[in-house]
Design an enzyme around this catalytic site. Sequence first.
Site, PDB file in Angstrom:
ATOM      1  N   ARG A 154      85.083  70.442  75.252  1.00 13.66           N
ATOM      2  CA  ARG A 154      84.729  69.024  75.384  1.00 13.66           C
ATOM      3  C   ARG A 154      85.528  68.321  76.473  1.00 13.66           C
ATOM      4  O   ARG A 154      85.099  67.272  76.970  1.00 13.66           O
ATOM      5  CB  ARG A 154      84.911  68.296  74.043  1.00 13.66           C
ATOM      6  CG  ARG A 154      86.320  68.381  73.496  1.00 13.66           C
ATOM      7  CD  ARG A 154      86.450  67.707  72.148  1.00 13.66           C
ATOM      8  NE  ARG A 154      86.538  66.256  72.296  1.00 13.66           N
ATOM      9  CZ  ARG A 154      86.540  65.404  71.265  1.00 13.66           C
ATOM     10  NH1 ARG A 154      86.423  65.855  70.031  1.00 13.66           N
ATOM     11  NH2 ARG A 154      86.649  64.111  71.472  1.00 13.66           N
ATOM     12  N   ASP A 186      96.904  56.811  68.642  1.00 17.27           N
ATOM     13  CA  ASP A 186      95.719  57.661  68.550  1.00 17.27           C
ATOM     14  C   ASP A 186      95.648  58.663  69.693  1.00 17.27           C
ATOM     15  O   ASP A 186      95.505  59.864  69.481  1.00 17.27           O
ATOM     16  CB  ASP A 186      94.452  56.811  68.543  1.00 17.27           C
ATOM     17  CG  ASP A 186      93.216  57.666  68.294  1.00 17.27           C
ATOM     18  OD1 ASP A 186      93.271  58.522  67.395  1.00 17.27           O
ATOM     19  OD2 ASP A 186      92.207  57.492  68.995  1.00 17.27           O
ATOM     20  N   ARG A 191      85.114  60.912  79.495  1.00 22.78           N
ATOM     21  CA  ARG A 191      84.620  59.525  79.561  1.00 22.78           C
ATOM     22  C   ARG A 191      85.422  58.707  80.563  1.00 22.78           C
ATOM     23  O   ARG A 191      85.259  57.490  80.646  1.00 22.78           O
ATOM     24  CB  ARG A 191      84.690  58.867  78.177  1.00 22.78           C
ATOM     25  CG  ARG A 191      86.085  58.677  77.639  1.00 22.78           C
ATOM     26  CD  ARG A 191      86.093  57.920  76.316  1.00 22.78           C
ATOM     27  NE  ARG A 191      87.452  57.926  75.772  1.00 22.78           N
ATOM     28  CZ  ARG A 191      87.744  57.697  74.499  1.00 22.78           C
ATOM     29  NH1 ARG A 191      86.782  57.467  73.629  1.00 22.78           N
ATOM     30  NH2 ARG A 191      88.996  57.700  74.080  1.00 22.78           N
ATOM     31  N   ARG A 251      77.552  59.693  68.982  1.00 22.91           N
ATOM     32  CA  ARG A 251      78.476  58.668  69.479  1.00 22.91           C
ATOM     33  C   ARG A 251      78.366  58.606  71.006  1.00 22.91           C
ATOM     34  O   ARG A 251      78.484  59.616  71.684  1.00 22.91           O
ATOM     35  CB  ARG A 251      79.904  59.009  69.046  1.00 22.91           C
ATOM     36  CG  ARG A 251      80.925  58.075  69.655  1.00 22.91           C
ATOM     37  CD  ARG A 251      82.242  58.168  68.951  1.00 22.91           C
ATOM     38  NE  ARG A 251      83.344  57.874  69.857  1.00 22.91           N
ATOM     39  CZ  ARG A 251      84.607  57.761  69.495  1.00 22.91           C
ATOM     40  NH1 ARG A 251      84.936  57.909  68.233  1.00 22.91           N
ATOM     41  NH2 ARG A 251      85.546  57.501  70.373  1.00 22.91           N
ATOM     42  N   PRO A 252      78.180  57.412  71.546  1.00 24.69           N
ATOM     43  CA  PRO A 252      77.860  57.295  72.976  1.00 24.69           C
ATOM     44  C   PRO A 252      78.990  57.571  73.952  1.00 24.69           C
ATOM     45  O   PRO A 252      78.762  58.198  74.983  1.00 24.69           O
ATOM     46  CB  PRO A 252      77.414  55.832  73.131  1.00 24.69           C
ATOM     47  CG  PRO A 252      77.152  55.336  71.770  1.00 24.69           C
ATOM     48  CD  PRO A 252      78.021  56.129  70.841  1.00 24.69           C
ATOM     49  N   ASP A 274      88.680  66.801  67.029  1.00 30.97           N
ATOM     50  CA  ASP A 274      88.366  66.136  65.759  1.00 30.97           C
ATOM     51  C   ASP A 274      88.472  67.128  64.605  1.00 30.97           C
ATOM     52  O   ASP A 274      88.351  66.750  63.439  1.00 30.97           O
ATOM     53  CB  ASP A 274      86.957  65.538  65.802  1.00 30.97           C
ATOM     54  CG  ASP A 274      86.835  64.484  66.889  1.00 30.97           C
ATOM     55  OD1 ASP A 274      87.820  63.751  67.101  1.00 30.97           O
ATOM     56  OD2 ASP A 274      85.773  64.394  67.533  1.00 30.97           O
ATOM     57  N   SER A 309      87.631  55.535  65.960  1.00 33.37           N
ATOM     58  CA  SER A 309      87.802  54.256  66.660  1.00 33.37           C
ATOM     59  C   SER A 309      86.500  53.476  66.783  1.00 33.37           C
ATOM     60  O   SER A 309      86.477  52.259  66.628  1.00 33.37           O
ATOM     61  CB  SER A 309      88.401  54.498  68.047  1.00 33.37           C
ATOM     62  OG  SER A 309      89.658  55.121  67.911  1.00 33.37           O
TER      63      SER A 309
END
Length: 509
Positions: A184, A402, A190, A260-261, A153, A61
């Site tokens: 994770r 997604d 997030r 990736r942030p 992933d 994304s």
Amino acid sequence: MRKPTALIILDGFGLREETYGNAVAQAKKPNFDGYWNKFPHTTLTACGEAVGLPEGQMGNSEVGHLNIGAGRIVYQSLTRVNVAIREGEFDKNETFQSAIKSVKEKGTALHLFGLLSDGGVHSHMNHMFALLRLAAKEGVEKVYIHAFLDGRDVGPKTAQSYIDATNEVIKETGVGQFATISGRYYSMDRDKRWDRVEKCYRAMVNGEGPTYKSAEECVEDSYANGIYDEFVLPSVIVNEDNTPVATINDDDAVIFYNFRPDRAIQIARVFTNEDFREFDRGEKVPHIPEFVCMTHFSETVDGYVAFKPMNLDNTLGEVVAQAGLKQLRIAETEKYPHVTFFFSGGREAEFPGEERILINSPKVATYDLKPEMSIYEVTDALVNEIENDKHDVIILNFANCDMVGHSGMMEPTIKAVEATDECLGKVVEAILAKDGVALITADHGNADEELTSEGEPMTAHTTNPVPFIVTKNDVELREDGILGDIAPTMLTLLGVEQPKEMTGKTIIK
């Protein structure tokens, strides 16, 4: 009356002829199928070198929205770091060298943390291996690995192969020990679920949590309890005397090798914000003078950056603003950074004439429990905006294919596709009622492959092409398009000149 030009991004909606394990193909989607048959359409490449990733690498994304918004191929952090390693620049990186110098002078430890897999979405284990080799070359003795397990992933039960690969490099270099292991789900939240992040922090700093003699034992025990990679509880690796192999202490250095942030920000903030208030860190709050982030994570993270941002000028949002047009960015929480920060080339601030609408994602443990997520609320808000004639350009993301696709579960993902199709119809009809035009596409595939050939859940993105439909019958579209061609196509439809920085080519013949 404004005639809006809308870009509708169906996140995770790839195209594949094989129907087995394909939630996109199996779902009832009369609106999408109707537009595909009625309007000019083609497919776009959304993976590999077409989006600035290594050949064959699945898109994601962040990468998708960067390329779409920039109107060019944007070379991704993964590719940048790979090239730096290949050309010998990685070892000379001043930020890495400064961290190494600090621990050598003070006799302290170097901690490496990040996602341990070859998924290439948030990190790549080869970058951590390069750091182990660099530490060995520079004579750093105390090097500790805090491994975040993936299972999202990549396959849901693949951690052991990555631990084995790491042990090979530890053996080769003579440096490195596993200190903590966590899924994770905890370490890379997030969505402000700070209770998850806290468990990970306490394992790393205080040695709190389940204890194991090895990373392998941790994974085996988790599997025995039906807990797979992504959800492994933050755990502490201990010595024979049951003391932690390592905790993070004052004057240690950290290199956080995720590039990736979005899923790195929260855990990084806990370590770098002096005034951190999201949870009580307890008495021990280590002072880390050298906290290195692989890339720029956020203004809210007070760390050093190894690979500084490349400026992306004249993205679609900027060009639209300069043309005096009004634009709207709208998504729910999970994809809001993508239609704003990433779509604007890594820029947090709004452009003149830009409005943003954030709809909260539902608070559920995993989205297969609520496949519609907040799509109906997003749709209602957007249709209201369209009816009020407020915007010339609309950037919309529907997250469902997604976010639910990541479950690897067919039934919920089919429901997600069907909810997406229902809402796609409402949005497109509202746009056509205003004599506007919709461009329907996706940033990468996911829901198009939910099962492996063995019938196991497939939780990762795919490398399949994505759709591109323009709801306007007087145009012809070419083949061979890429995501970086979408912005030039929109500018063609808007009658706005394409800037030289945008090297993509319009898909309209």
